[in-house]
Design an enzyme around this catalytic site. Structure first.
Site, PDB file in Angstrom:
ATOM      1  N   LYS A   1      -4.755  -9.215  -7.538  1.00  0.00           N
ATOM      2  CA  LYS A   1      -6.955  -9.778  -5.992  1.00  0.00           C
ATOM      3  C   LYS A   1      -7.399  -8.497  -6.806  1.00  0.00           C
ATOM      4  O   LYS A   1      -7.328  -7.239  -7.534  1.00  0.00           O
ATOM      5  CB  LYS A   1      -6.023  -8.736  -4.933  1.00  0.00           C
ATOM      6  CG  LYS A   1      -6.929  -9.998  -4.145  1.00  0.00           C
ATOM      7  CD  LYS A   1      -6.036  -9.401  -2.349  1.00  0.00           C
ATOM      8  CE  LYS A   1      -6.716  -8.229  -2.471  1.00  0.00           C
ATOM      9  NZ  LYS A   1      -7.110  -7.204  -0.768  1.00  0.00           N
TER      10      LYS A   1
ATOM     11  N   LYS B   1     -10.994  -3.468  -4.066  1.00  0.00           N
ATOM     12  CA  LYS B   1     -11.665  -1.884  -3.843  1.00  0.00           C
ATOM     13  C   LYS B   1     -11.314  -1.245  -5.076  1.00  0.00           C
ATOM     14  O   LYS B   1     -11.472   0.305  -5.555  1.00  0.00           O
ATOM     15  CB  LYS B   1     -12.474  -1.648  -2.615  1.00  0.00           C
ATOM     16  CG  LYS B   1     -13.058  -2.313  -2.398  1.00  0.00           C
ATOM     17  CD  LYS B   1     -12.703  -1.598  -0.258  1.00  0.00           C
ATOM     18  CE  LYS B   1     -13.843  -3.231   0.534  1.00  0.00           C
ATOM     19  NZ  LYS B   1     -13.889  -3.684   1.475  1.00  0.00           N
TER      20      LYS B   1
ATOM     21  N   LYS C   1       0.675  -1.089   0.095  1.00  0.00           N
ATOM     22  CA  LYS C   1      -0.172  -0.447  -0.325  1.00  0.00           C
ATOM     23  C   LYS C   1       0.958   1.299  -0.256  1.00  0.00           C
ATOM     24  O   LYS C   1       0.268   2.093  -0.797  1.00  0.00           O
ATOM     25  CB  LYS C   1      -1.112   0.242   1.347  1.00  0.00           C
ATOM     26  CG  LYS C   1      -1.849  -1.123   0.870  1.00  0.00           C
ATOM     27  CD  LYS C   1      -2.869  -0.718   1.915  1.00  0.00           C
ATOM     28  CE  LYS C   1      -4.803  -1.565   1.615  1.00  0.00           C
ATOM     29  NZ  LYS C   1      -5.218  -0.882   2.999  1.00  0.00           N
TER      30      LYS C   1
HETATM   31  P1  AMP Z   1     -11.184  -4.892   2.566  1.00  0.00           P
HETATM   32  O1  AMP Z   1     -11.240  -4.624   1.201  1.00  0.00           O
HETATM   33  O2  AMP Z   1     -10.310  -5.171   1.790  1.00  0.00           O
HETATM   34  O3  AMP Z   1     -11.735  -4.505   3.745  1.00  0.00           O
HETATM   35  O4  AMP Z   1     -11.461  -6.646   2.940  1.00  0.00           O
HETATM   36  C1  AMP Z   1     -12.972  -7.426   3.624  1.00  0.00           C
HETATM   37  C2  AMP Z   1     -12.272  -8.666   2.774  1.00  0.00           C
HETATM   38  O5  AMP Z   1     -12.496  -9.539   2.093  1.00  0.00           O
HETATM   39  C3  AMP Z   1     -11.378  -9.422   4.160  1.00  0.00           C
HETATM   40  O6  AMP Z   1     -11.726 -10.529   4.268  1.00  0.00           O
HETATM   41  C4  AMP Z   1     -10.635 -10.069   2.781  1.00  0.00           C
HETATM   42  O7  AMP Z   1     -10.032 -10.776   3.273  1.00  0.00           O
HETATM   43  C5  AMP Z   1     -11.987 -10.129   1.523  1.00  0.00           C
HETATM   44  N1  AMP Z   1     -11.169  -9.898   0.459  1.00  0.00           N
HETATM   45  C6  AMP Z   1     -11.326  -8.661  -0.168  1.00  0.00           C
HETATM   46  N2  AMP Z   1     -10.698  -8.763  -1.381  1.00  0.00           N
HETATM   47  C7  AMP Z   1     -10.416 -10.284  -1.349  1.00  0.00           C
HETATM   48  C8  AMP Z   1     -10.741 -11.197  -3.314  1.00  0.00           C
HETATM   49  N3  AMP Z   1      -9.843 -10.803  -3.837  1.00  0.00           N
HETATM   50  N4  AMP Z   1     -10.873 -12.171  -2.107  1.00  0.00           N
HETATM   51  C9  AMP Z   1     -10.981 -12.829  -1.195  1.00  0.00           C
HETATM   52  N5  AMP Z   1     -11.198 -12.042  -0.117  1.00  0.00           N
HETATM   53  C10 AMP Z   1     -11.160 -11.415  -0.414  1.00  0.00           C
END
Ligand code: AMP
Ligand code: TRP
Length: 341
Positions: free
Chosen positions: A204, A207, A121
């Protein structure tokens, strides 16, 4: 965690996601869907909108307010029941910031320097990263341990942060010779743990990807989903009938993996089902499956977003219930450290 350690703590699930906009299919399959299943397996689940984590990078204040509501709406629309689970917003419970400070004084620079998410990041411009981004994992440990959380469902990408959480818990317990915190167990699902970008199977789904075509958002309608699936990158070969045939084909593997996760099948079964076909036909089935699965979620999210007062009310009630668990833990921490109260 050893059995004897586990038995000293009430089983309690904690998880959270950042309200940084664009909740997507990866969040749903990697996180929310598992949160919902855990509601039936555990008596106490806490699901948090981690807005304090979000501001480790710049957030426009009025967008942030909407994004917090949108995240809460995504949890509810995915099936989190705010009557049963505690659904709340991190900044409304002051214990998160208090305990995070204590953990800033437990975690070592050496431990934080190993965190790969910070490196990703902060990028090349590390001097410009906020100090909040650097100590982000300490706040995450505080989120979990403020409730003595024993089980944390997350995607693969958060595994390292959970190892740090365990290091902080055991170090705290050892330093103060008191068994205050459990050693939290990560719960990582096999299917859906890592959903990749629709444009690049090695990245990955995220967002923050500048290309909206890279992800299926939980706010996308049928047309948007169909278009993104049509444009999803694949390769020229046919679908293999065995998983081995996906070696070195990240985009193909990702699409089949998403199909498997959405239909609750194994990747091997999906390969068997579509083996020999080209991606054209498969994409039609894929779009139908994704749309039928996501349409009720999208509709419910839209309904909730039209009623922000209701969402705010749910979050306020959740914060009250969260505080009731957090307060005695924070008092115990203060006593153990030697703070007066
Ligand atoms: P974040 O969007 O980074 O705040 O992640 C929120 C939750 O979604 C966390 O448990 C992440 O591990 C899961 N997560 C985010 N992106 C992915 C992805 N591409 N595949 C699987 N899980 C995800
Ligand atoms: N860091 C997590 C992510 O980006 C979000 C998060 C913050 C979290 N605190 C947490 C997840 C506590 C699980 C438990 O996905």
């Amino acid at each position: 965690m050893t059995e004897s350690q586990a038995s000293n703590f009430t089983p309690r699930v904690f998880s959270g996601a950042q309200p940084s906009g664009n909740m997507h299919l990866g969040n749903y399959l990697g996180a929310f869907r598992n949160w919902v299943k855990l509601q039936d397996q555990f008596d106490e689940c806490l699901y948090c909108v981690v807005d304090m984590h979000a501001i480790t990078v710049w957030q426009n204040p009025s967008d942030l307010r909407d994004q917090i509501r949108e995240a809460a709406a995504a949890y509810i629309a995915s099936g989190v029941n705010p009557e049963k689970s505690i659904l709340f917003n991190q900044s409304q419970v002051s214990g998160h910031a208090e305990l995070a400070w204590v953990f800033n004084c437990v975690a070592r620079l050496g431990w934080l320097n190993r965190m790969t998410q910070f490196k990703d990041k902060a990028g090349k411009n590390r001097e410009k990263a906020t100090t909040g981004l650097y100590v982000y994992p300490n706040l995450m440990a505080a989120d979990i341990l403020l409730y003595k959380g024993t089980h944390v469902p997350v995607g693969e990408d958060q595994k390292q942060h959970l190892e740090l959480t365990r290091d902080i818990a055991s170090s705290f317990n050892e330093n103060y010779e008191a068994e205050v915190f459990p050693l939290t167990e990560p719960l990582i699902q096999a299917e859906g743990a890592r959903i990749m970008s629709l444009r690049d199977g090695t990245k990955k789904m995220s967002k923050s990807d500048p290309s909206d075509l890279s992800r299926i958002n939980l706010t996308d309608d049928v047309d948007a989903i169909s278009k993104k699936v049509r444009k999803a990158k694949t390769d020229a070969d046919a679908i293999p009938s065995e998983v081995d045939g996906l070696e070195g084909r990240p985009e193909a593997k990702n699409l089949l993996g998403i199909y498997a996760a959405l239909s609750d099948k194994s990747l091997a079964d999906v390969c068997q089902q579509f083996g020999g076909q080209g991606f054209g036909d498969f994409k039609k089935d894929f779009a139908d499956l994704a749309t039928s699965h996501l349409a009720p979620i999208t509709t419910e999210m839209a309904r909730l977003m039209e009623n922000p007062d209701h969402v705010d009310d749910v979050l306020r009630k959740g914060a009250e219930r969260a505080r009731a668990i957090a307060e005695p833990v924070m008092n115990e921490v203060k006593d153990v450290i030697g703070f007066l109260r």
